[in-house]
Design an enzyme around this catalytic site. Structure first.
Site, mmCIF file in Angstrom:
data_model
loop_
_atom_site.group_PDB
_atom_site.id
_atom_site.type_symbol
_atom_site.label_atom_id
_atom_site.label_comp_id
_atom_site.label_asym_id
_atom_site.label_seq_id
_atom_site.Cartn_x
_atom_site.Cartn_y
_atom_site.Cartn_z
ATOM 1 N N LEU A 84 0.896 -1.213 0.150
ATOM 2 C CA LEU A 84 -0.118 -0.235 -0.046
ATOM 3 C C LEU A 84 0.717 1.294 0.042
ATOM 4 O O LEU A 84 0.371 2.226 -0.805
ATOM 5 C CB LEU A 84 -1.078 0.016 1.298
ATOM 6 C CG LEU A 84 -1.932 -1.179 1.130
ATOM 7 C CD1 LEU A 84 -2.731 -1.076 2.500
ATOM 8 C CD2 LEU A 84 -2.917 -1.403 0.057
ATOM 9 N N ASP A 103 10.723 3.571 5.769
ATOM 10 C CA ASP A 103 10.634 1.982 5.951
ATOM 11 C C ASP A 103 11.881 1.426 6.717
ATOM 12 O O ASP A 103 12.739 2.142 7.073
ATOM 13 C CB ASP A 103 10.357 1.355 4.534
ATOM 14 C CG ASP A 103 9.469 0.314 4.526
ATOM 15 O OD1 ASP A 103 9.852 -0.680 5.290
ATOM 16 O OD2 ASP A 103 8.405 0.339 3.859
ATOM 17 N N ASP A 126 11.862 3.448 12.065
ATOM 18 C CA ASP A 126 11.344 2.504 12.825
ATOM 19 C C ASP A 126 9.934 3.289 13.616
ATOM 20 O O ASP A 126 10.337 4.350 14.324
ATOM 21 C CB ASP A 126 11.982 2.045 13.979
ATOM 22 C CG ASP A 126 11.315 1.161 15.070
ATOM 23 O OD1 ASP A 126 10.030 1.019 15.109
ATOM 24 O OD2 ASP A 126 11.940 0.584 16.034
ATOM 25 N N VAL A 127 8.609 3.197 13.230
ATOM 26 C CA VAL A 127 7.852 4.068 13.406
ATOM 27 C C VAL A 127 7.338 4.076 15.153
ATOM 28 O O VAL A 127 6.582 4.823 15.769
ATOM 29 C CB VAL A 127 6.508 3.604 12.984
ATOM 30 C CG1 VAL A 127 6.473 3.821 11.422
ATOM 31 C CG2 VAL A 127 5.843 2.228 13.294
ATOM 32 N N SER A 216 -8.113 -0.471 9.319
ATOM 33 C CA SER A 216 -8.473 -1.896 8.529
ATOM 34 C C SER A 216 -10.315 -2.299 8.955
ATOM 35 O O SER A 216 -10.668 -1.822 9.896
ATOM 36 C CB SER A 216 -7.943 -2.975 9.159
ATOM 37 O OG SER A 216 -8.702 -4.151 8.723
ATOM 38 N N TYR A 229 -4.945 -7.562 16.674
ATOM 39 C CA TYR A 229 -4.800 -6.424 15.297
ATOM 40 C C TYR A 229 -6.095 -5.700 15.529
ATOM 41 O O TYR A 229 -6.127 -4.352 15.080
ATOM 42 C CB TYR A 229 -4.697 -7.531 14.049
ATOM 43 C CG TYR A 229 -4.782 -6.729 12.769
ATOM 44 C CD1 TYR A 229 -3.568 -6.160 12.336
ATOM 45 C CD2 TYR A 229 -5.913 -6.727 11.953
ATOM 46 C CE1 TYR A 229 -3.289 -5.279 11.269
ATOM 47 C CE2 TYR A 229 -5.808 -5.791 10.708
ATOM 48 C CZ TYR A 229 -4.631 -5.412 10.283
ATOM 49 O OH TYR A 229 -4.378 -4.652 8.958
ATOM 50 N N LYS A 233 -6.352 -1.311 15.349
ATOM 51 C CA LYS A 233 -6.812 -0.796 14.171
ATOM 52 C C LYS A 233 -8.067 0.125 14.545
ATOM 53 O O LYS A 233 -8.429 1.176 13.834
ATOM 54 C CB LYS A 233 -7.235 -1.638 13.046
ATOM 55 C CG LYS A 233 -6.046 -2.107 12.191
ATOM 56 C CD LYS A 233 -5.151 -1.303 11.639
ATOM 57 C CE LYS A 233 -3.868 -1.675 10.910
ATOM 58 N NZ LYS A 233 -3.199 -0.743 10.249
#
Length: 323
Positions: A84, A103, A126-127, A216, A229, A233
């Site tokens: 994406l 990234d 690294d987020v 998501s 997850y 989200k």
């Protein structure tokens, strides 16, 4: 056809002003207080002083027929070398924006940056690390004026029932790591990029830019085993309106996209037979979403100044079954 992983497996993925010097009432912690406006409200706007002083942020946000121009802006994309994210990077680059590919996939990201030319730069990011994201934001400033950030990173995922069939509770570590990556990481980018965008010069409507986050459809109908997850989200969905309200006074919009099942490279690795089975539960069009469709929506969000504070589903009317 279930889309969750076998138990325990991991995968790699994806006020109005009242005028100078006037006093107005403002709600504060549920009570009203008298607040005096400064004589020059512009002094309270982030980046205003720098813009007047020639700090390099003088360029105003350009519009064409009410649409925000991406040309001459910088867009930071986390997960910019992934399915994406790469689609977003290519789309905004084609629109004339400079782009930071944030990234951890060195080889793919460096190759993409080289392909796109000098207005694309890879910054290993690294987020979940404050200093790492700050470096990416700083690098964006080297390319021009940071106007937008798109949070599109993937990563690992875990599949655990809250209590397994063996009666044992799910490990806490998998939950916390998933939330840290997808929720805390998104917030980390939101706050640091948001602060930088707020320091730029606004357009005639006071607009400075936007942050797009990725949620998501699992946030709404997570499947069995997806609790970590789905929680992460859903947290992104929960942040969206609050962040839009928080950043409204500085002219920064916040919108999230909630994709359904997308045909990213990691999804393609399961094979055509499995992909066809996934598509059976998607009403129309009866196929997986394309990364380019995600990127097209993101571009529209960045360009449309009246989209704010909303999470948009992109799923072909798909609704996840329990499993």
């Amino acid at each position: 056809m279930t889309q969750k992983l076998p138990e325990g497996r991991e995968t790699v993925g994806e006020t109005p002003r009242t005028g100078p010097g006037k006093i107005h009432r403002t709600a504060l912690r549920g009570r009203f207080a008298q607040v005096e406006e400064p004589a020059d409200p512009a002094d309270t706007q982030p980046g205003a002083a720098g813009a007047r002083a020639g700090s390099g942020q003088e360029a105003t946000y350009e519009k064409r027929d009410g649409i925000m121009e991406l040309a001459d802006s910088v867009v930071l994309v986390t997960g910019g070398a992934g399915g994406l994210g790469e689609a977003v990077v290519r789309t905004v680059s084609e629109a004339g924006a400079a782009v930071i590919i944030a990234d951890l996939a060195d080889e793919r990201a460096e190759k993409l940056a080289a392909e796109l030319g000098p207005r694309a730069r890879y910054v290993r990011t690294d987020v979940t690390d404050e200093a790492s994201v700050a470096r990416a934001v700083e690098a964006a400033g080297d390319l021009g004026v940071l106007r937008h950030a798109v949070v599109a990173h993937g990563g690992f995922g875990v599949a655990h029932r809250v209590v397994g069939k063996d009666g044992k509770p799910a490990p806490l570590d998998g939950f916390t790591r998933t939330v840290d990556l997808y929720l805390t990481g998104s917030y980390n980018v939101l706050r640091l990029a948001g602060a930088a965008i707020a320091g730029s010069a606004p357009d005639e409507d006071g607009q400075r830019g936007a942050v797009v986050m990725t949620s998501s459809i699992a946030a709404y109908e997570g499947q069995i085993g997806q609790i970590a997850y789905a929680a992460a989200k859903a947290g992104v969905v929960g942040m969206t309106l609050v962040a839009a309200r928080d950043l409204g006074p500085v002219g920064v919009r916040v919108v999230s996209v909630a994709p359904g099942t997308m045909r990213t490279p990691i999804m393609e690795s399961v094979g055509e037979k499995a992909l066809a089975a996934f598509a059976v539960n998607i009403p129309n069009p009866r196929r997986l979403g394309r990364p380019q469709e995600f990127a097209a929506l993101v571009r529209h969000i960045l360009e449309n100044p009246y989209l704010n504070g909303e999470t948009i589903r992109l799923d072909g009317a798909q609704r996840f079954a329990p499993k």
